[in-house]
Design an enzyme around this catalytic site. Structure first.
Site, PDB file in Angstrom:
ATOM      1  N   SER A   1       0.806  -1.166   0.193  1.00 20.62           N
ATOM      2  CA  SER A   1      -0.119   0.091  -0.115  1.00 20.62           C
ATOM      3  C   SER A   1       0.803   1.298  -0.106  1.00 20.62           C
ATOM      4  CB  SER A   1      -1.045  -0.079   1.314  1.00 20.62           C
ATOM      5  OG  SER A   1      -1.876  -0.910   1.039  1.00 20.62           O
TER       6      SER A   1
ATOM      7  N   LYS B   1      -8.485  -7.026  10.724  1.00 16.80           N
ATOM      8  CA  LYS B   1      -9.395  -6.580   9.679  1.00 16.80           C
ATOM      9  C   LYS B   1     -10.607  -6.933  10.334  1.00 16.80           C
ATOM     10  CE  LYS B   1      -7.304  -7.373   5.251  1.00 16.80           C
ATOM     11  NZ  LYS B   1      -7.106  -8.227   4.114  1.00 16.80           N
TER      12      LYS B   1
ATOM     13  N   ASN C   1     -11.258  -3.619   5.841  1.00 13.53           N
ATOM     14  CA  ASN C   1     -10.019  -3.455   5.276  1.00 13.53           C
ATOM     15  C   ASN C   1      -9.769  -2.049   4.850  1.00 13.53           C
ATOM     16  OD1 ASN C   1     -11.134  -3.604   2.777  1.00 13.53           O
ATOM     17  ND2 ASN C   1      -9.305  -4.001   1.735  1.00 13.53           N
TER      18      ASN C   1
ATOM     19  N   GLY D   1      -8.416 -21.333   4.858  1.00 11.45           N
ATOM     20  CA  GLY D   1      -8.359 -20.348   5.929  1.00 11.45           C
ATOM     21  C   GLY D   1      -9.746 -19.817   6.443  1.00 11.45           C
TER      22      GLY D   1
ATOM     23  N   GLY E   1     -10.091 -16.376   8.235  1.00  9.41           N
ATOM     24  CA  GLY E   1     -10.060 -15.339   8.887  1.00  9.41           C
ATOM     25  C   GLY E   1     -10.823 -14.220   8.005  1.00  9.41           C
TER      26      GLY E   1
ATOM     27  N   ALA F   1      -9.921 -12.342   5.448  1.00 13.74           N
ATOM     28  CA  ALA F   1     -10.084 -12.453   4.048  1.00 13.74           C
ATOM     29  C   ALA F   1     -10.851 -13.505   3.539  1.00 13.74           C
ATOM     30  CB  ALA F   1      -8.551 -12.745   3.671  1.00 13.74           C
TER      31      ALA F   1
ATOM     32  N   ARG G   1      -7.123 -25.771  10.009  1.00 19.72           N
ATOM     33  CA  ARG G   1      -6.443 -26.801  10.658  1.00 19.72           C
ATOM     34  C   ARG G   1      -7.049 -27.806  11.848  1.00 19.72           C
ATOM     35  NH1 ARG G   1      -1.756 -22.782  12.413  1.00 19.72           N
ATOM     36  NH2 ARG G   1      -3.392 -21.360  12.723  1.00 19.72           N
TER      37      ARG G   1
ATOM     38  N   TYR H   1       0.641 -12.177  -2.547  1.00 22.34           N
ATOM     39  CA  TYR H   1       1.333 -11.585  -4.038  1.00 22.34           C
ATOM     40  C   TYR H   1       2.652 -11.439  -3.842  1.00 22.34           C
ATOM     41  CZ  TYR H   1       1.491  -7.548  -0.720  1.00 22.34           C
ATOM     42  OH  TYR H   1       2.080  -6.577   0.005  1.00 22.34           O
TER      43      TYR H   1
END
Length: 248
Positions: A17, A66, A87, A129, A131, A133, A153, A210
């Site tokens: 960012s 977040k 976010n 995942g 979370g 995101a 997990r 990324y």
């Protein structure tokens, strides 16, 4: 008058960012705008940060805040209300409003990725995942009418564990989306623990990471002929959406 923007999270050793917006300001001749990093060790420092930075117009939010930042905001957009993760924050005289531009960025990037896919219409996906995101990804999949399972997990109702992502599951759920930080630089030799041996050209692997450009997760898929996509396009899309929000 100076206008200040920034990013909160912890740690902030790698920031897309700051580089993106600093270069944007320079390239577009935008003066008196600055973008700074604010690595806060605890979300309880949020109000103090806002009070100290009196010319703060907007913030991006990254891991691990977040979801935690939501309770500190005065207003929420519809996506944040449903997802519970934010976010992007815009500060005005009416207070702090939370948005989720990950939703916007992921949807555009996913649609581009699906255009590369020559198989049958994708109707099922796995989300690695659980979370903030992951919740944004799930929001988009619901909108696109793609059925999904979270993978975590530990065993949980409505979740699969990584051990359960075997050849049969990979066949039934061709789109696999990594929303975890596993494989992020410098830990480039790590990847989510799924059965890569069962992947085929009928699978799509999408990684929100990324850096590096091609994670081990994506390289494993590429070796099996999968369509692959990293998180860079999503980042650009969500950043431009944040800029649009800050200027409304």
């Amino acid at each position: 008058m100076r206008k200040l923007f920034g990013l909160i999270g912890y740690p902030l050793s790698h920031s897309f960012s700051k580089k993106y917006f600093t270069e944007k300001f320079k390239k577009e001749g935008i003066t008196h705008h600055e973008y700074e990093l604010f690595p806060i060790e605890d979300i309880s420092a949020f109000h103090g940060l806002v009070q100290e930075q009196g010319d703060l117009v907007g913030l991006n939010v990254t891991l691990p805040y977040k979801e935690l930042v939501v309770k500190y905001l005065d207003h929420l957009d519809d996506a944040v209300k449903e997802i519970g993760a934010c976010n992007t924050i815009h500060f005005t005289k009416n207070g702090a409003t939370g948005y989720n531009t990950d939703v916007y960025g992921f949807e555009l990037s996913l649609k581009t990725c699906l255009e590369k896919y020559s198989g049958d219409k994708v109707t099922r996906a796995l989300i690695l995942g659980t979370g903030g995101a992951a919740k944004a990804v799930a929001y988009v999949l619901r909108k696109l009418e793609i059925e999904y399972f979270f993978v975590s997990r530990s065993a949980n109702k409505g979740h699969l564990t990584y051990d359960e992502v075997d050849g049969e599951v990979v066949l039934e759920y061709p789109l696999i989306i990594n929303t975890t930080p596993v494989g992020t630089s410098p830990n480039v030799d790590s990847s989510p623990a799924i059965d890569y041996s069962s992947l085929t050209e009928n699978n799509i692997l999408f990684d929100l990471v990324y850096n590096p450009e091609k994670t081990l997760f994506l390289r494993n898929g590429e070796q099996k002929g999968c369509v692959i996509q990293n998180g860079m396009d999503m980042l650009y899309f969500q950043a431009e959406k944040a800029w649009e929000i800050w200027n409304t």
